[in-house]
Design a protein around this motif. Structure first.
Motif, PDB file in Angstrom:
ATOM      1  N   SER A 164      27.498   6.080 -25.651  1.00 13.54           N
ATOM      2  CA  SER A 164      28.781   6.080 -25.751  1.00 13.54           C
ATOM      3  C   SER A 164      29.079   7.479 -25.974  1.00 13.54           C
ATOM      4  N   THR A 165      30.424   7.946 -25.598  1.00 12.07           N
ATOM      5  CA  THR A 165      30.848   9.238 -25.979  1.00 12.07           C
ATOM      6  C   THR A 165      32.375   9.065 -26.609  1.00 12.07           C
ATOM      7  N   PHE A 166      33.158  10.127 -26.898  1.00 14.01           N
ATOM      8  CA  PHE A 166      34.062  10.161 -27.673  1.00 14.01           C
ATOM      9  C   PHE A 166      35.226  10.246 -26.640  1.00 14.01           C
ATOM     10  N   ASN A 167      36.272   9.455 -26.725  1.00 14.40           N
ATOM     11  CA  ASN A 167      37.628   9.406 -25.888  1.00 14.40           C
ATOM     12  C   ASN A 167      38.352  10.676 -26.231  1.00 14.40           C
ATOM     13  N   THR A 168      39.130  11.118 -25.143  1.00 11.40           N
ATOM     14  CA  THR A 168      40.102  12.231 -25.150  1.00 11.40           C
ATOM     15  C   THR A 168      39.459  13.426 -26.514  1.00 11.40           C
ATOM     16  N   PRO A 169      38.182  13.909 -26.293  1.00  9.74           N
ATOM     17  CA  PRO A 169      37.828  14.935 -27.265  1.00  9.74           C
ATOM     18  C   PRO A 169      38.816  16.238 -27.363  1.00  9.74           C
ATOM     19  N   MET A 170      39.071  17.118 -28.302  1.00  8.08           N
ATOM     20  CA  MET A 170      39.732  18.033 -28.317  1.00  8.08           C
ATOM     21  C   MET A 170      39.087  19.245 -28.884  1.00  8.08           C
ATOM     22  N   ASP A 171      37.560  19.122 -28.957  1.00  3.47           N
ATOM     23  CA  ASP A 171      36.804  20.000 -29.535  1.00  3.47           C
ATOM     24  C   ASP A 171      35.514  19.899 -28.705  1.00  3.47           C
ATOM     25  N   VAL A 172      34.947  21.097 -28.143  1.00  8.81           N
ATOM     26  CA  VAL A 172      33.994  21.320 -27.502  1.00  8.81           C
ATOM     27  C   VAL A 172      32.732  20.524 -27.903  1.00  8.81           C
ATOM     28  N   THR A 173      32.529  20.816 -29.250  1.00 12.34           N
ATOM     29  CA  THR A 173      31.277  20.027 -29.741  1.00 12.34           C
ATOM     30  C   THR A 173      31.367  18.820 -29.645  1.00 12.34           C
ATOM     31  N   VAL A 174      32.332  18.241 -30.143  1.00 10.40           N
ATOM     32  CA  VAL A 174      32.726  16.725 -29.906  1.00 10.40           C
ATOM     33  C   VAL A 174      32.536  16.230 -28.532  1.00 10.40           C
TER      34      VAL A 174
END
Length: 276
Positions: free
Chosen positions: A242-252
């Motif tokens: 699983s990954t995060f949707n619409t991330p706004m940070d490179v780390t995330v």
């Protein structure tokens, strides 16, 4: 959740020094999108896209981000495109231990702890383990110390001949699955450090008698399981990422949570008795 010291991960960046035009063209060609198709997606014209790619026109910051979005360029590489175009990076890269990410860490901790007794872990773009629950630590019993030094890397742990590889009953199939997964990530990120990791783990020797090369019968599961020995038992797991949707940070954007779902009742019963 057990936080795992991972050292300083190698940066995953797109090539720089070429100017934004050649970089955008390379991403467009990699995605197999024509200039006209990209122009239609980005509400522009094929002529303007051509001028940007050849350096005859300097795109605005908004245009760089719009093209990167429609080309599905990873967040880190979007920053590289902006730098190549002469703009400041748009997406921050917040250290995972920064207080600003307290809520994120707490959420991941709740998720992987709640998944126990089944294994779950958090990895970054280089497959370095950032956190793991007790189910994962159980599988790492008897792993030699040199493989447990930071950065603790999931691919090395799994495929190294001193790691989990000798205990994986269907090593050839599972190894092929992991290497194919890495190849897809390399194509997505165009990461030289990730390619170097791939070449390292792909070169690990596979015993000639490693099981699983030509199964006599079709695998009786809904997905390819990892079948691994533990304390004289064979456990079967299906992997989910699983990954995060619409991330706004490179780390995330580069974090992934992998969970190992038991593939048969015997694995469920054993883990529930081992980690109540």
């Amino acid at each position: 959740m057990t936080s795992v010291p991972s050292g300083n991960a190698a940066p995953v960046t797109a090539p720089t020094g070429q100017g934004v035009g050649p970089l955008l063209r390379a991403w467009r060609e990699q995605r197999r999108v024509s200039q006209l198709e990209l122009a239609l997606r980005a509400d522009s014209s094929a002529r303007h896209i051509s001028f940007i790619e050849t350096g005859r026109s300097r795109p605005s910051e908004e245009m760089v981000l719009r093209l990167a979005e429609h080309l599905e360029v990873p967040v880190r590489e979007r920053n590289a495109l902006l730098l190549a175009a002469g703009y400041a990076p748009h997406y921050p890269e917040t250290p995972l231990d920064d207080p600003a990410l307290d809520a994120l860490r707490a959420g991941m901790e709740q998720l992987i702890q709640g998944y126990e007794p089944y294994p779950a872990l958090v990895v970054d773009a280089m497959y370095n383990v950032q956190a793991a629950n007790r189910g994962v630590l159980m599988l790492l019993d008897h792993i030699p110390e040199h493989l447990l030094q930071p950065p603790l890397n999931a691919m090395r742990l799994t495929l190294h001949p001193d790691g989990l590889a000798p205990r994986i009953r269907n090593l050839r199939e599972w190894r092929g699955h992991l290497l194919a997964q890495m190849q897809r990530q390399i194509a997505l990120h165009r990461s030289e450090p990730l390619r170097e990791l791939y070449e390292e783990v792909a070169a690990y020797p596979v015993p000639a008698d490693a099981p699983g090369a030509e199964p006599d019968e079709p695998v009786p599961y809904f997905a390819l399981p990892m079948q691994i020995e533990h304390e004289g038992r064979v456990l079967s797991f299906i992997s989910s990422i699983s990954t995060f949707n619409t991330p706004m940070d490179v780390t995330v954007a580069e974090l992934a949570i992998e969970t190992l779902l038991p593939a048969d009742p015997a694995t469920v019963k054993y883990l529930q008795s081992l980690l109540p």
